[in-house]
Design a protein around this motif. Sequence first.
Motif, short mmCIF file in Angstrom:
data_model
loop_
_atom_site.label_atom_id
_atom_site.label_comp_id
_atom_site.label_asym_id
_atom_site.label_seq_id
_atom_site.Cartn_x
_atom_site.Cartn_y
_atom_site.Cartn_z
N MET A 1 -2.60 10.42 11.45
CA MET A 1 -2.85 9.58 10.23
C MET A 1 -2.10 10.20 9.00
SD MET A 1 -4.09 6.80 9.36
CE MET A 1 -5.38 6.14 10.50
N GLU A 2 -2.35 11.35 8.79
CA GLU A 2 -1.88 11.86 7.69
C GLU A 2 -0.44 12.09 7.53
OE1 GLU A 2 -3.40 12.74 4.67
OE2 GLU A 2 -5.45 12.30 5.73
N SER A 3 0.26 12.10 8.66
CA SER A 3 1.66 11.93 8.89
C SER A 3 2.08 10.60 8.64
CB SER A 3 2.20 12.26 10.24
OG SER A 3 1.98 13.84 10.40
N ALA A 4 1.53 9.42 9.03
CA ALA A 4 1.81 7.95 8.79
C ALA A 4 1.49 7.64 7.39
CB ALA A 4 0.86 7.18 9.67
N ILE A 5 0.69 8.28 6.68
CA ILE A 5 0.51 8.08 5.19
C ILE A 5 1.54 8.91 4.50
CG2 ILE A 5 -1.00 8.98 3.24
CD1 ILE A 5 -3.45 8.28 5.16
N GLN A 6 1.92 10.04 5.00
CA GLN A 6 3.05 10.69 4.19
C GLN A 6 4.34 9.65 4.29
OE1 GLN A 6 3.31 14.61 5.93
NE2 GLN A 6 1.64 15.29 4.26
N ALA A 7 4.47 9.30 5.57
CA ALA A 7 5.75 8.41 5.85
C ALA A 7 5.60 7.12 4.87
CB ALA A 7 5.83 7.94 7.18
N VAL A 8 4.59 6.48 4.78
CA VAL A 8 4.71 5.19 4.04
C VAL A 8 4.85 5.42 2.30
CG1 VAL A 8 3.56 3.85 5.69
CG2 VAL A 8 2.08 4.79 3.80
N GLN A 9 4.22 6.54 2.07
CA GLN A 9 4.12 6.94 0.76
C GLN A 9 5.70 6.74 0.05
OE1 GLN A 9 1.59 10.41 0.63
NE2 GLN A 9 0.31 9.43 -0.77
N ALA A 10 6.64 7.19 0.99
CA ALA A 10 8.09 7.37 0.64
C ALA A 10 8.51 5.82 0.20
CB ALA A 10 8.86 8.02 1.55
N ASP A 11 7.78 4.94 0.89
CA ASP A 11 8.01 3.43 0.50
C ASP A 11 7.19 2.98 -0.69
OD1 ASP A 11 9.71 3.09 3.00
OD2 ASP A 11 7.90 3.41 4.12
N ASP A 12 6.56 3.76 -1.48
CA ASP A 12 6.00 3.10 -2.68
C ASP A 12 4.93 2.40 -2.48
OD1 ASP A 12 5.66 3.17 -5.43
OD2 ASP A 12 7.02 1.56 -5.76
N VAL A 13 4.04 2.47 -1.35
CA VAL A 13 2.86 1.63 -1.17
C VAL A 13 1.92 1.97 -1.81
CG1 VAL A 13 4.00 0.80 1.20
CG2 VAL A 13 2.20 2.71 1.02
N ARG A 14 0.85 1.10 -2.14
CA ARG A 14 -0.22 1.27 -2.98
C ARG A 14 -1.51 1.77 -1.98
NH1 ARG A 14 -3.49 -2.81 -3.39
NH2 ARG A 14 -2.64 -4.74 -2.16
N CYS A 15 -1.44 1.20 -0.83
CA CYS A 15 -2.59 1.32 0.04
C CYS A 15 -2.19 1.22 1.48
CB CYS A 15 -3.70 0.60 -0.18
SG CYS A 15 -3.41 -1.10 0.10
N LEU A 16 -3.06 2.00 2.55
CA LEU A 16 -2.70 1.83 3.86
C LEU A 16 -3.96 0.88 4.23
CD1 LEU A 16 -1.24 2.26 6.59
CD2 LEU A 16 -2.62 4.32 6.66
N TRP A 17 -3.87 -0.11 5.06
CA TRP A 17 -4.98 -1.25 5.26
C TRP A 17 -4.96 -1.24 6.74
CZ3 TRP A 17 -4.88 -5.88 7.90
CH2 TRP A 17 -5.72 -6.82 7.71
N LEU A 18 -6.31 -1.58 7.51
CA LEU A 18 -6.21 -1.58 8.81
C LEU A 18 -7.41 -2.63 9.32
CD1 LEU A 18 -8.89 0.19 9.95
CD2 LEU A 18 -7.35 1.84 9.32
N GLU A 19 -7.21 -3.29 10.55
CA GLU A 19 -8.33 -3.99 11.16
C GLU A 19 -8.80 -3.18 12.33
OE1 GLU A 19 -9.57 -6.35 13.91
OE2 GLU A 19 -7.39 -5.92 14.17
#
Length: 176
Positions: free
Chosen positions: A113-131
């Motif tokens: 999960m932390e690796s996924a968060i680091q990966a998307v932070q490079a895309d300038d996202v403001r949040c990670l959302w899930l269902e």
Amino acid sequence: MLTIRSLHWPADRSSLLALDTAFETDRIYQVVQHEHSFALKPVAVTPALRKDYQFARDIEQLPDFERVLVAEDNHAIIGVAAVKLESWNRRAVLEHFYIAPSHRGRGVGQRLMESAIQAVQADDVRCLWLETQNINYGAIQFYQRLGFQWCGLDTSLYDPKTTPDEIALFLVRYLP
């Protein structure tokens, strides 16, 4: 030795097909509706409930995701995280997140999960959302430990003929 890396498609396909995505739980969240609100109430279930997400149905779409990471232990895939990006609202959506049952509770999910968060932070996202579902007690506990917050639910998302007693729960983790 645990390694987190990007998906190698189609080389990873057969290993991902073998990934066990089922879970078993003796607790669920009962969704209690009040006049203007909902509450989640943990309740015991007997016998234990088991669900298999049948990830094989979705494997062919993995190359279409913006970010797909796999967790490997001694070159065997033991987990996967697949994320799509929504540019209009700068939100990353975690569509798939699975850890093999034999590796749960050992820190693999947190590292993935932390690796996924680091990966998307490079895309300038403001949040990670899930269902997830109200029946996936363990996953909800896991997400909350990692800083995800409950942000909504949908009592009508699932077809009661195929997924009775399941309610969609939405969680979000805001990113710096």
